[in-house]
Scaffold this motif. Sequence first.
Motif, mmCIF file in Angstrom:
data_model
loop_
_atom_site.group_PDB
_atom_site.id
_atom_site.type_symbol
_atom_site.label_atom_id
_atom_site.label_comp_id
_atom_site.label_asym_id
_atom_site.label_seq_id
_atom_site.Cartn_x
_atom_site.Cartn_y
_atom_site.Cartn_z
ATOM 1 N N THR A 121 0.808 -1.227 0.000
ATOM 2 C CA THR A 121 0.000 0.000 0.000
ATOM 3 C C THR A 121 0.840 1.275 0.000
ATOM 4 O O THR A 121 0.314 2.369 0.162
ATOM 5 C CB THR A 121 -0.954 0.018 1.215
ATOM 6 N N GLY A 122 2.152 1.122 -0.156
ATOM 7 C CA GLY A 122 3.004 2.308 -0.282
ATOM 8 C C GLY A 122 3.667 2.758 1.009
ATOM 9 O O GLY A 122 4.187 3.874 1.074
ATOM 10 N N LYS A 123 3.706 1.912 2.031
ATOM 11 C CA LYS A 123 4.319 2.311 3.306
ATOM 12 C C LYS A 123 5.811 2.610 3.119
ATOM 13 O O LYS A 123 6.310 3.634 3.588
ATOM 14 C CB LYS A 123 4.140 1.211 4.365
ATOM 15 N N THR A 124 6.507 1.697 2.438
ATOM 16 C CA THR A 124 7.939 1.907 2.226
ATOM 17 C C THR A 124 8.157 3.144 1.364
ATOM 18 O O THR A 124 9.038 3.966 1.651
ATOM 19 C CB THR A 124 8.575 0.654 1.581
ATOM 20 N N HIS A 125 7.342 3.297 0.327
ATOM 21 C CA HIS A 125 7.453 4.472 -0.554
ATOM 22 C C HIS A 125 7.328 5.765 0.264
ATOM 23 O O HIS A 125 8.167 6.668 0.146
ATOM 24 C CB HIS A 125 6.361 4.394 -1.626
ATOM 25 N N VAL A 126 6.311 5.820 1.124
ATOM 26 C CA VAL A 126 6.078 7.033 1.915
ATOM 27 C C VAL A 126 7.237 7.291 2.873
ATOM 28 O O VAL A 126 7.718 8.424 2.991
ATOM 29 C CB VAL A 126 4.730 6.950 2.669
#
Length: 279
Positions: A121-126
């Motif tokens: 869900t994009g946790k690492t991206h954020v």
Amino acid sequence: MSASAPTESLTPPRVLLTHHLRQLKLPTVLREYEKVALEAARDGQDHVRYLLRLVELELIDRERRMVERRIRAARFPAIKSFDTFDFTAIPSLNKPLVLELARSEYVVARENIIALGNSGTGKTHVCLALGLAACQRGLSVAFTTAAGLVHQLMEARDEKRLLRLQAQLSTVKLLIIDELGYVPLSQTGAELLFEVFSQRHERGSTIVTSNLPFDEWTSVFGNQRLTGALLDRLTHHVHILEMNGESYRLKQSKARHRKEPASSAEPLVNPETGEITPT
Ligand code: ADP
Ligand code: MG
């Protein structure tokens, strides 16, 4: 310095200037001084303006080099920013809060961030984007996964350099610990990780991402008392990012496989022939 005086008087000034600028660590002045001198002469600028221009160039370059150093030191597995993050893909995420956090004031205030949500869900991206933003503000950042950090701590303990590693971990302004919860920790691992949180408490910011809701964290640390004490410290000054939703990767690959033609109202233009197919 009297001994070097006779040599200096014989050395051409450019050679000396190069030497002195290197010694003073002013690489941009060294690289630019001749070019800027020509420009100053052309524009009729006085010596003060000439010097000002050179010093400004050095300052700009120095800041850029410092940011690059911070980024290298952070050991990000990839460089990601908010420019490439699609907020519409994750409606549960509080966009205004994230954009506020991207200003990195929370690091200065020594507050923490916890991003919770299922995989993809994009946790690492954020957290990579937040880390990059902090580097760009000149703050020191370190990125690691929970498993990687525990491994590092255990190794340092075995090699009798745990105190040094702990000191490093407690002085970095922003510590990002990704993927807490994917693997359960051994008792020693859990205790070492707890010490990191404990030593950073109110000294620096920590970002933690996890696929597990808080009430399941005990399963990672294997100990209710330790988990309680850890959550107590971590959530003292905390911003929570809710990131539950459909996996972005999964959604992208589904979209690729769907191959939806004619779904848009725009006419389709064949790029080779320029032929238009109305929809
Ligand atoms: P998580 O850490 O939550 O498992 P990731 O951050 O690793 O998820 O995201 C998986 C992939 O999808 C990465 O390549 C990431 O850049 C991309 N991604 C996830 N969410 C978004 C988004 N909202 N916009 C753009 N890319 C995204
Ligand atoms: Mg991740």
